[in-house]
Write a protein that holds these residues in place. Structure first.
Motif, PDB file in Angstrom:
ATOM      1  N   PHE A   3      13.058  12.345   4.944  1.00  0.00           N
ATOM      2  CA  PHE A   3      12.100  12.073   4.406  1.00  0.00           C
ATOM      3  C   PHE A   3      11.529  11.363   3.143  1.00  0.00           C
ATOM      4  O   PHE A   3      10.680  10.533   2.741  1.00  0.00           O
ATOM      5  CB  PHE A   3      10.793  13.065   3.905  1.00  0.00           C
ATOM      6  CG  PHE A   3       9.879  13.086   4.261  1.00  0.00           C
ATOM      7  CD1 PHE A   3       8.552  12.773   4.739  1.00  0.00           C
ATOM      8  CD2 PHE A   3       8.565  14.107   3.344  1.00  0.00           C
ATOM      9  CE1 PHE A   3       6.852  12.300   5.130  1.00  0.00           C
ATOM     10  CE2 PHE A   3       7.845  13.466   2.666  1.00  0.00           C
ATOM     11  CZ  PHE A   3       7.054  12.502   3.542  1.00  0.00           C
ATOM     12  N   VAL A   4      12.442  11.826   2.436  1.00  0.00           N
ATOM     13  CA  VAL A   4      12.203  11.357   0.978  1.00  0.00           C
ATOM     14  C   VAL A   4      12.644   9.864   0.594  1.00  0.00           C
ATOM     15  O   VAL A   4      11.582   9.017   0.015  1.00  0.00           O
ATOM     16  CB  VAL A   4      13.630  11.532  -0.280  1.00  0.00           C
ATOM     17  CG1 VAL A   4      15.479  11.163   0.441  1.00  0.00           C
ATOM     18  CG2 VAL A   4      13.234  11.699  -1.718  1.00  0.00           C
ATOM     19  N   LEU A   5      12.791   8.349   1.651  1.00  0.00           N
ATOM     20  CA  LEU A   5      12.535   7.766   1.286  1.00  0.00           C
ATOM     21  C   LEU A   5      11.117   6.615   1.713  1.00  0.00           C
ATOM     22  O   LEU A   5      10.981   6.093   0.727  1.00  0.00           O
ATOM     23  CB  LEU A   5      13.974   7.218   2.961  1.00  0.00           C
ATOM     24  CG  LEU A   5      14.845   7.158   2.586  1.00  0.00           C
ATOM     25  CD1 LEU A   5      15.800   6.550   3.598  1.00  0.00           C
ATOM     26  CD2 LEU A   5      15.704   6.475   1.375  1.00  0.00           C
ATOM     27  N   TYR A   6      10.596   7.755   2.745  1.00  0.00           N
ATOM     28  CA  TYR A   6       9.020   7.416   2.195  1.00  0.00           C
ATOM     29  C   TYR A   6       8.490   8.008   1.072  1.00  0.00           C
ATOM     30  O   TYR A   6       7.377   7.184   1.053  1.00  0.00           O
ATOM     31  CB  TYR A   6       8.439   8.200   3.709  1.00  0.00           C
ATOM     32  CG  TYR A   6       9.604   7.575   5.124  1.00  0.00           C
ATOM     33  CD1 TYR A   6       9.334   6.477   5.370  1.00  0.00           C
ATOM     34  CD2 TYR A   6      10.273   8.184   5.503  1.00  0.00           C
ATOM     35  CE1 TYR A   6       9.363   6.185   6.251  1.00  0.00           C
ATOM     36  CE2 TYR A   6      10.952   7.990   6.404  1.00  0.00           C
ATOM     37  CZ  TYR A   6      10.514   6.806   7.256  1.00  0.00           C
ATOM     38  OH  TYR A   6      11.550   6.803   8.506  1.00  0.00           O
ATOM     39  N   LEU A   7       8.330   8.795   0.749  1.00  0.00           N
ATOM     40  CA  LEU A   7       8.376   8.907  -0.822  1.00  0.00           C
ATOM     41  C   LEU A   7       8.203   7.770  -2.253  1.00  0.00           C
ATOM     42  O   LEU A   7       7.462   7.895  -2.249  1.00  0.00           O
ATOM     43  CB  LEU A   7       8.600  10.315  -1.185  1.00  0.00           C
ATOM     44  CG  LEU A   7       8.597  11.384  -0.030  1.00  0.00           C
ATOM     45  CD1 LEU A   7       9.072  12.861  -0.669  1.00  0.00           C
ATOM     46  CD2 LEU A   7       6.737  11.397  -0.210  1.00  0.00           C
ATOM     47  N   LEU A   8       9.887   7.580  -2.022  1.00  0.00           N
ATOM     48  CA  LEU A   8      10.356   6.486  -2.748  1.00  0.00           C
ATOM     49  C   LEU A   8       9.305   5.575  -2.210  1.00  0.00           C
ATOM     50  O   LEU A   8       8.588   4.489  -2.768  1.00  0.00           O
ATOM     51  CB  LEU A   8      11.451   6.298  -2.768  1.00  0.00           C
ATOM     52  CG  LEU A   8      12.108   7.297  -3.356  1.00  0.00           C
ATOM     53  CD1 LEU A   8      14.334   6.801  -2.618  1.00  0.00           C
ATOM     54  CD2 LEU A   8      12.644   7.875  -4.996  1.00  0.00           C
ATOM     55  N   ALA A   9       9.020   5.070  -0.859  1.00  0.00           N
ATOM     56  CA  ALA A   9       7.738   3.680  -0.312  1.00  0.00           C
ATOM     57  C   ALA A   9       7.007   3.623  -1.301  1.00  0.00           C
ATOM     58  O   ALA A   9       6.631   2.546  -1.692  1.00  0.00           O
ATOM     59  CB  ALA A   9       8.536   3.724   0.918  1.00  0.00           C
ATOM     60  N   LEU A  10       6.496   4.936  -1.448  1.00  0.00           N
ATOM     61  CA  LEU A  10       4.802   5.532  -1.719  1.00  0.00           C
ATOM     62  C   LEU A  10       4.348   4.734  -2.879  1.00  0.00           C
ATOM     63  O   LEU A  10       4.221   3.977  -3.664  1.00  0.00           O
ATOM     64  CB  LEU A  10       5.082   6.843  -1.546  1.00  0.00           C
ATOM     65  CG  LEU A  10       3.248   7.246  -1.905  1.00  0.00           C
ATOM     66  CD1 LEU A  10       2.570   6.203  -1.686  1.00  0.00           C
ATOM     67  CD2 LEU A  10       2.900   8.269  -2.137  1.00  0.00           C
ATOM     68  N   ALA A  11       5.771   5.124  -3.675  1.00  0.00           N
ATOM     69  CA  ALA A  11       5.283   4.382  -5.508  1.00  0.00           C
ATOM     70  C   ALA A  11       6.007   3.119  -5.512  1.00  0.00           C
ATOM     71  O   ALA A  11       5.196   2.031  -5.964  1.00  0.00           O
ATOM     72  CB  ALA A  11       7.225   5.088  -6.334  1.00  0.00           C
ATOM     73  N   LEU A 132      12.307   0.866   2.349  1.00  0.00           N
ATOM     74  CA  LEU A 132      11.729   1.092   0.671  1.00  0.00           C
ATOM     75  C   LEU A 132      10.798  -0.374   0.626  1.00  0.00           C
ATOM     76  O   LEU A 132      10.119  -0.641   0.127  1.00  0.00           O
ATOM     77  CB  LEU A 132      13.021   0.917   0.215  1.00  0.00           C
ATOM     78  CG  LEU A 132      12.710   1.616  -1.877  1.00  0.00           C
ATOM     79  CD1 LEU A 132      11.940   2.771  -1.554  1.00  0.00           C
ATOM     80  CD2 LEU A 132      14.269   1.763  -2.005  1.00  0.00           C
ATOM     81  N   ILE A 133      11.678  -1.610   0.997  1.00  0.00           N
ATOM     82  CA  ILE A 133      10.922  -2.545   0.654  1.00  0.00           C
ATOM     83  C   ILE A 133       9.254  -2.427   1.774  1.00  0.00           C
ATOM     84  O   ILE A 133       8.462  -3.182   1.375  1.00  0.00           O
ATOM     85  CB  ILE A 133      11.493  -4.203   1.061  1.00  0.00           C
ATOM     86  CG1 ILE A 133      12.983  -3.884   0.555  1.00  0.00           C
ATOM     87  CG2 ILE A 133      10.947  -5.078   0.915  1.00  0.00           C
ATOM     88  CD1 ILE A 133      12.486  -4.049  -1.468  1.00  0.00           C
ATOM     89  N   GLY A 134       9.364  -1.729   2.894  1.00  0.00           N
ATOM     90  CA  GLY A 134       8.199  -1.753   3.584  1.00  0.00           C
ATOM     91  C   GLY A 134       6.572  -1.256   3.254  1.00  0.00           C
ATOM     92  O   GLY A 134       5.870  -1.826   2.726  1.00  0.00           O
ATOM     93  N   GLY A 135       7.471  -0.872   1.679  1.00  0.00           N
ATOM     94  CA  GLY A 135       6.417  -0.134   0.451  1.00  0.00           C
ATOM     95  C   GLY A 135       6.035  -1.300  -0.049  1.00  0.00           C
ATOM     96  O   GLY A 135       4.434  -1.923  -0.599  1.00  0.00           O
ATOM     97  N   VAL A 136       6.923  -2.201  -0.213  1.00  0.00           N
ATOM     98  CA  VAL A 136       6.057  -3.889  -0.665  1.00  0.00           C
ATOM     99  C   VAL A 136       4.980  -4.648   0.405  1.00  0.00           C
ATOM    100  O   VAL A 136       4.491  -5.104  -0.099  1.00  0.00           O
ATOM    101  CB  VAL A 136       7.144  -4.555  -0.903  1.00  0.00           C
ATOM    102  CG1 VAL A 136       6.627  -5.955  -1.834  1.00  0.00           C
ATOM    103  CG2 VAL A 136       8.550  -4.155  -2.220  1.00  0.00           C
ATOM    104  N   THR A 137       5.313  -4.701   1.605  1.00  0.00           N
ATOM    105  CA  THR A 137       4.970  -5.284   2.671  1.00  0.00           C
ATOM    106  C   THR A 137       3.236  -4.080   2.831  1.00  0.00           C
ATOM    107  O   THR A 137       2.354  -5.090   3.041  1.00  0.00           O
ATOM    108  CB  THR A 137       6.029  -5.185   3.746  1.00  0.00           C
ATOM    109  OG1 THR A 137       5.386  -3.686   4.190  1.00  0.00           O
ATOM    110  CG2 THR A 137       6.919  -5.818   4.268  1.00  0.00           C
ATOM    111  N   LEU A 138       3.002  -3.342   2.780  1.00  0.00           N
ATOM    112  CA  LEU A 138       2.010  -2.459   2.690  1.00  0.00           C
ATOM    113  C   LEU A 138       1.184  -2.640   1.532  1.00  0.00           C
ATOM    114  O   LEU A 138       0.017  -2.891   1.766  1.00  0.00           O
ATOM    115  CB  LEU A 138       2.550  -0.810   2.279  1.00  0.00           C
ATOM    116  CG  LEU A 138       3.234  -0.647   3.934  1.00  0.00           C
ATOM    117  CD1 LEU A 138       2.831   0.797   3.716  1.00  0.00           C
ATOM    118  CD2 LEU A 138       1.743  -0.740   5.275  1.00  0.00           C
ATOM    119  N   ALA A 139       1.877  -3.105   0.495  1.00  0.00           N
ATOM    120  CA  ALA A 139       0.971  -3.526  -0.460  1.00  0.00           C
ATOM    121  C   ALA A 139       0.441  -4.648  -0.539  1.00  0.00           C
ATOM    122  O   ALA A 139      -0.923  -5.547  -0.721  1.00  0.00           O
ATOM    123  CB  ALA A 139       1.887  -3.427  -2.185  1.00  0.00           C
TER     124      ALA A 139
END
Length: 385
Positions: A3-11, A132-139
């Motif tokens: 789950f910690v990977l998803y927290l990093l993705a939030l940032a 992690l890069i999924g955070g960029v795509t959600l952006a």
């Protein structure tokens, strides 16, 4: 995946929103601060230059820090400079905040990529990278169009305040969820050994291809608002919709890369890269057609992130001898491209006064990336086993 990977993705989502949102804000910033559109577009290059400098520098400086401390220092710095950017009326100060914010973003992403690779294990780096890069795509899907909408409703400064607000829960989550006593990397003398991995022909080729392909993506994305309104003929209110469409494509591309990057990277790179090249060329020819623009924005978003994310994964595999700095290498390559792409696009617009020209620059950059990738693959195939 932990789950910690998803927290990093939030940032990463908050930081990706900041990096990409200028695509919808460049005209407003230019008008408000009294600069040209290419000059305002250079804010993207300024951010990328800070990322290029910051990725290796911040990664080395933070080697002695526990991961939680490094991530929190970088993220809090990022938050503060965005608050400054939201209140300044000086374009040079705004440029400075972009560079400093990028230094912090680079340090965060370098540590986060290395951490994600370590958490996932040696055979699942592609899946970890895609999260992690999924955070960029959600952006791209949510953050960037929302930033453009906020810019239209309350001015571009509101988008910067939104990034500050998004960053706060990420800070809290990292403070609570990342262990504070785990060292992220070996001691600094090891950094010299890791830097020697840059001599690897495979790593050098992959880094170059990553920079070229990301340059192609940012070249057009930075000026997409102008392409949509000045060439395709859409009203300004359509800009957030088109940015969201590109973001939906990027999400699809990341998903595809997450499934194939660990097992079939070469076909994905060569076939996907060829289609991406053709897509930019077709976009350059058909940008004046509204329906074609809608389709191509989605398709190019998908292909750009599918190929780009796979290249990032290949950087991490090629840099397996540099567990601490592998993420820094990837971050640097991404942002060399993000600096060069908008700069080349701005030069093309300035020389030809045509917002189609960044599309053709993107096509040329992808062609170069394909040539580098194919050459590297052929070289490895010819090596004795």
């Amino acid at each position: 995946m932990p789950f910690v990977l998803y927290l990093l993705a939030l940032a990463v989502f908050a930081q990706g929103t900041s990096e990409f949102m200028l695509a919808g804000l460049v005209p407003d910033i230019a008008a408000d601060l009294g600069v040209s559109i290419p000059a305002a577009g250079a804010l993207t290059s300024a951010f990328a230059v800070g990322m290029v400098i910051g990725a290796p520098t911040m990664a080395v400086l933070s080697l002695r820090w526990p991961r939680r401390r490094a991530l929190l220092v970088f993220l809090l710095t990022f938050l503060v400079v965005h608050a400054v950017a939201a209140v300044t009326s000086s374009f040079p100060v705004l440029v400075a905040t972009r560079v400093i914010g990028a230094l912090a973003n680079a340090g965060f992403l370098a540590v986060a990529l290395a951490a994600a690779a370590a958490i996932a294990g040696p055979s699942a780096k592609g899946r970890a990278t895609s999260i992690l890069i999924g955070g960029v795509t959600l952006a791209c899907v949510a953050g960037v169009p929302a930033g453009a909408l906020l810019g239209r409703m309350w001015g571009w400064r509101a988008a910067f305040w939104a990034v500050v607000l998004i960053s706060i829960p990420a800070v809290i989550a990292i403070a609570r969820s990342i262990p504070g006593t785990t060292s992220p990397a070996p001691v600094p003398p090891r950094a010299r050994q890791e830097l020697r991995t840059l001599r690897s022909p495979r790593l050098a080729a992959t880094l170059l291809a990553t920079a070229l392909l990301n340059g192609a993506t940012f070249c057009t994305f930075t000026y997409l608002a102008s392409v949509v309104t000045e060439v395709a003929g859409f009203r300004a209110g359509w800009v957030p919709v088109m940015l969201a469409l590109f973001g939906l494509g990027s999400f699809a591309g990341i998903t595809l890369s997450g499934r194939l990057a660990d097992t079939r990277p070469v076909p994905l790179l060569l076939i996907g890269g060829t289609l991406l090249l053709l897509g930019w060329a077709v976009f350059g020819l058909a940008a004046g057609n509204a329906a074609a623009t809608v389709v191509l924005v989605l398709v190019q978003g998908t292909l750009s992130f599918a190929v780009g994310s796979t290249l990032i994964t290949q950087v991490l595999y090629a840099a397996s001898g540099a567990p601490a700095l592998g993420g820094a290498f990837a971050t640097t390559a991404l942002n060399v491209g993000a600096a060069i792409g908008p700069w080349l696009g701005g030069l093309a617009i300035g020389a030809g006064s045509d917002y189609r020209l960044p599309l053709w620059v993107s096509a040329c950059l992808v062609a170069l990336a394909l040539a580098v990738t194919a050459s590297s693959a052929l070289r490895r195939a010819a090596e004795p086993q």
